[in-house]
Design a protein around this motif. Structure first.
Motif, PDB file in Angstrom:
ATOM      1  N   LEU A  10       9.203  -0.413  17.464  1.00 42.73           N
ATOM      2  CA  LEU A  10      10.932  -0.239  17.129  1.00 42.73           C
ATOM      3  C   LEU A  10      11.314  -1.125  16.273  1.00 42.73           C
ATOM      4  O   LEU A  10      12.369  -1.358  15.719  1.00 42.73           O
ATOM      5  N   ASP A  11      10.503  -2.128  15.775  1.00 43.00           N
ATOM      6  CA  ASP A  11      10.702  -3.285  14.776  1.00 43.00           C
ATOM      7  C   ASP A  11      10.608  -3.070  13.269  1.00 43.00           C
ATOM      8  O   ASP A  11      10.228  -3.912  12.645  1.00 43.00           O
ATOM      9  N   TRP A  12      10.789  -1.486  13.239  1.00 42.32           N
ATOM     10  CA  TRP A  12      10.695  -1.256  11.706  1.00 42.32           C
ATOM     11  C   TRP A  12      11.853  -1.536  10.863  1.00 42.32           C
ATOM     12  O   TRP A  12      12.987  -1.715  11.479  1.00 42.32           O
ATOM     13  N   PHE A  23       8.874  12.710   9.396  1.00 48.03           N
ATOM     14  CA  PHE A  23       8.451  12.307   8.347  1.00 48.03           C
ATOM     15  C   PHE A  23       7.076  11.643   8.159  1.00 48.03           C
ATOM     16  O   PHE A  23       6.808  10.993   9.315  1.00 48.03           O
ATOM     17  N   LEU A  24       6.609  11.400   7.089  1.00 46.29           N
ATOM     18  CA  LEU A  24       5.346  10.653   7.106  1.00 46.29           C
ATOM     19  C   LEU A  24       5.337   9.294   6.549  1.00 46.29           C
ATOM     20  O   LEU A  24       6.329   9.043   5.492  1.00 46.29           O
ATOM     21  N   LEU A  25       4.955   8.408   7.159  1.00 44.40           N
ATOM     22  CA  LEU A  25       5.124   6.853   6.675  1.00 44.40           C
ATOM     23  C   LEU A  25       3.490   6.307   6.441  1.00 44.40           C
ATOM     24  O   LEU A  25       2.656   6.559   7.117  1.00 44.40           O
ATOM     25  N   VAL A  26       3.539   5.922   5.273  1.00 43.98           N
ATOM     26  CA  VAL A  26       2.176   5.327   4.797  1.00 43.98           C
ATOM     27  C   VAL A  26       2.347   3.780   4.857  1.00 43.98           C
ATOM     28  O   VAL A  26       3.230   3.154   4.232  1.00 43.98           O
ATOM     29  N   ASP A  27       1.629   3.088   5.761  1.00 46.43           N
ATOM     30  CA  ASP A  27       1.320   1.471   5.654  1.00 46.43           C
ATOM     31  C   ASP A  27       0.604   1.236   4.491  1.00 46.43           C
ATOM     32  O   ASP A  27      -0.680   1.151   4.364  1.00 46.43           O
ATOM     33  N   VAL A  28       1.263   0.877   3.235  1.00 38.76           N
ATOM     34  CA  VAL A  28       0.624   0.550   2.109  1.00 38.76           C
ATOM     35  C   VAL A  28      -0.503  -0.651   2.300  1.00 38.76           C
ATOM     36  O   VAL A  28      -1.674  -0.479   1.695  1.00 38.76           O
ATOM     37  N   GLU A  29      -0.350  -1.513   3.090  1.00 39.19           N
ATOM     38  CA  GLU A  29      -1.046  -2.803   3.320  1.00 39.19           C
ATOM     39  C   GLU A  29      -2.508  -1.975   3.949  1.00 39.19           C
ATOM     40  O   GLU A  29      -3.578  -2.386   3.130  1.00 39.19           O
ATOM     41  N   ALA A  30      -2.263  -1.092   4.711  1.00 42.89           N
ATOM     42  CA  ALA A  30      -3.618  -0.768   5.624  1.00 42.89           C
ATOM     43  C   ALA A  30      -4.272   0.243   4.451  1.00 42.89           C
ATOM     44  O   ALA A  30      -5.470   0.269   4.328  1.00 42.89           O
ATOM     45  N   MET A  31      -3.326   0.984   3.767  1.00 42.35           N
ATOM     46  CA  MET A  31      -4.118   1.977   2.639  1.00 42.35           C
ATOM     47  C   MET A  31      -4.918   1.080   1.436  1.00 42.35           C
ATOM     48  O   MET A  31      -5.967   1.518   1.264  1.00 42.35           O
ATOM     49  N   GLU A  32      -4.266   0.016   1.295  1.00 40.82           N
ATOM     50  CA  GLU A  32      -5.052  -0.803   0.214  1.00 40.82           C
ATOM     51  C   GLU A  32      -6.157  -1.355   0.809  1.00 40.82           C
ATOM     52  O   GLU A  32      -7.156  -1.625  -0.095  1.00 40.82           O
ATOM     53  N   HIS A 350       5.978  -0.971   2.134  1.00 38.25           N
ATOM     54  CA  HIS A 350       5.225  -1.995   1.752  1.00 38.25           C
ATOM     55  C   HIS A 350       5.480  -3.331   2.731  1.00 38.25           C
ATOM     56  O   HIS A 350       6.140  -3.342   3.429  1.00 38.25           O
ATOM     57  N   GLU A 351       4.386  -4.150   2.348  1.00 36.45           N
ATOM     58  CA  GLU A 351       4.659  -5.457   3.169  1.00 36.45           C
ATOM     59  C   GLU A 351       5.826  -6.083   3.113  1.00 36.45           C
ATOM     60  O   GLU A 351       6.171  -6.855   4.235  1.00 36.45           O
ATOM     61  N   ASP A 352       6.631  -6.115   2.156  1.00 33.36           N
ATOM     62  CA  ASP A 352       7.830  -6.755   2.074  1.00 33.36           C
ATOM     63  C   ASP A 352       8.983  -5.764   2.510  1.00 33.36           C
ATOM     64  O   ASP A 352      10.107  -6.112   2.243  1.00 33.36           O
TER      65      ASP A 352
END
Lengths: 366, 366
Positions: A10-12, A23-32, A350-352
């Motif tokens: 819940l801390d998104w 919807f689909l959410l990509v965790d960019v950091e994990a993807m990288e 993204h991470e930021d």
């Protein structure tokens, strides 16, 4: 998410909470991390990342940027056309292409970059040759072998393989690039089984390679492998490239068998009904999550997904879970390829905390 | 197809053969028969056709044109907004709406036409009231009852039902329209079971109706039913409208249980590989056909669909079948709603061989 573990998610950032669910959410950091890891693992062999898993050119760009790629893989002629128009070079359609309209799309792609396609009978060769002639283009060809999956592909060791090889070699518009043997039957097994099958597949492909050597048609390319066999196949000297795709975003099915990649894709849903301490319903169903291989998996370990219908998932929750109507719920899809195909957009976190919209631009409307 | 029975379906008009596979084909004549038949069967009750099954406003128009409809049903606020913008009146969202962005979409729809929505707790009522107040609109409300499906809905006979009813009745921006009890657990059973469940559901809803009568909140609407219970529910005097949707295009799952409607939707694929007289592969997989309830069914009785993966169906064929690489194959989807949701277009084949493109315009890109 990588910086947001724990049970409730819940801390998104607010930007994520504002997107209407599901919807689909990509965790960019994990993807990288997954992309970098695959590039490292495949270093001795080479990757030809498979577009079909995510159908998102933004992601494919990042895969190529990680290095060590011999080109890109896709599943259909329509995808090849999209990739060629987007400027991607050296495209393999790891599939047989037969329909006249699909062959025309293949030719459109071949007008822009090098296009290679799989064949498993002489009819395919004839169709490719006619298309090349009509559209004044060339195609590379891989001889597709059924290394145990039981889908497309010629029987290894059969006369057909040599016959088709010679037929391609005689063509003025086709180039025999080599062999393809996709071990789809190995992908979702435990590490030991995946390794055993990879060794057997490698032996089969090696025999075929020698048979082609013997008739003067040595293969330049031996293409195969996937996310499940990436690790063992990287030690398999027969393959010259690995066609993996799912490793980038991952899914619950690959998570279950312990491949060396972490979850990077979530379907975000909203809890819309809670009848009891043990039961809840959220607003992501079969139109947001592919379920032919089973249920999606909730990130929260206190929540079990026990059912899925067109618009809903049904949840059993531990009474310690304080899930309420309106809460966000993160689900790991069971099967990434058909799940992404249900969506037009990937919301990239993204991470930021920036959230970008990445189009699933490889999706084709027929 | 209706005028094109038999096993091969190769006598399609050229306009169909030119469409790149896989794609969805609607047999318009068969569809019109289904629409007319449902209108006849539901004559004593009234239909509120469910948009979620096909997400195609062109089809919904034809359902309304057949007469006897009390309005339209949809599953999400996003669909309600699309339907309102397309000019459809009297929209029921047969679902709980919770996410702030979805509530805003609901308000946008309510700014154009009458919008009714389901609730199963006081929280839903509070959210609707806040939305109505913020957007200066009104919502109709149905009290959602779990009549046995085990998903959303209040427990029939519980104090909550009366409590929530009174809460809605006190609201200045909400109108208590009545009850909803969707018997999803009955839909895919045999006729006898569907009838038995419909009778029990009717009895439950009748008790609730009387309880509301007793506190002066008599329901105007009692909404429920679906394609599987349309026939028995039409004799059920408790329902004032039936929310059926799948009957228009049908699917193999409903075909299996013998509802009085015929197949009107096909996924057309191309045979791309044939290794033996008994084995073939075609180019429609999980991205073209939803398979969580099982395999699609080939129209040709000599062909069994034995497997499905991302891009392929695997077929076993009788040796008498002369299926070749390049042949067209017609498959009846197993489950219509999530299958149509995989496509942007329905190719509508008319009796005079004209093929129209109908947009699946209720699909929302998140």
């Amino acid at each position: 998410m990588s910086r947001r573990p724990g049970s409730t998610l819940l801390d998104w950032p607010t930007a994520v909470s504002a997107i209407p669910t599901p919807f689909l959410l990509v965790d960019v950091e994990a993807m990288e991390r997954n992309i970098a890891r695959a590039a490292r693992l495949a270093r001795g062999v080479g990757l030809r990342p498979h577009f079909k898993a995510h159908k998102c050119t933004r992601i494919l760009e990042r895969q190529l940027a990680a290095g060590g790629c011999s080109g890109v893989t896709c599943a259909t002629a329509a995808e090849a056309k999209i990739l060629a128009e987007a400027g991607f070079p050296d495209i393999l359609v790891a599939n047989e292409v037969v329909h006249p309209a699909a062959l025309a799309e293949l030719a459109a792609a071949a007008g822009r970059t090098s296009v290679t396609v799989a064949v498993d009978c002489e009819d395919h060769v004839n169709r490719l040759e006619a298309t090349a002639s009509e559209h004044r283009c060339r195609f590379g060809v891989l001889l597709d072998l059924d290394v145990g999956q039981g889908r497309c592909g010629m029987v290894p060791g059969s006369d057909t393989v040599l016959h088709v090889a010679q037929r391609v070699a005689r063509s003025e518009t086709l180039t025999l690039e080599g062999l393809m043997g996709y071990d789809g039957h190995a992908q979702h097994r435990g590490y030991r089984e995946r390794t055993d099958i990879t060794v057997r597949t490698g032996a089969l492909l090696d025999v075929e390679r020698r048979r082609l050597d013997a008739i003067g048609l040595s293969p330049r390319v031996v293409s195969g492998g996937g996310t499940g066999t990436l690790e063992p196949a990287a030690d398999n000297s027969v393959l010259t490239e690995i066609q993996a795709g799912s490793y980038v975003l991952m899914d619950a099915d690959y998570g279950r068998v312990g491949v060396p990649f972490g979850p990077a894709l979530y379907c975000v849903a909203t809890v819309i009904s809670r009848r009891s301490a043990a039961e809840a319903v959220a607003d992501a169903g079969l139109k947001a999550l592919s379920a032919e291989d089973g249920m999606p998996v909730a990130v929260d370990p206190l929540i079990d997904v026990v059912g899925i219908s067109d618009e809903h998932v049904t949840l059993r929750t531990d009474t310690a879970s304080r899930l309420s109507v309106g809460d966000a719920l993160a689900l790991i899809p069971r099967h990434v390829d058909p799940t992404v195909n249900l969506h037009g957009t990937l919301h990239a976190l993204h991470e930021d905390d920036r959230v970008e919209r990445w189009a699933v631009d490889g999706r084709v409307d027929r």
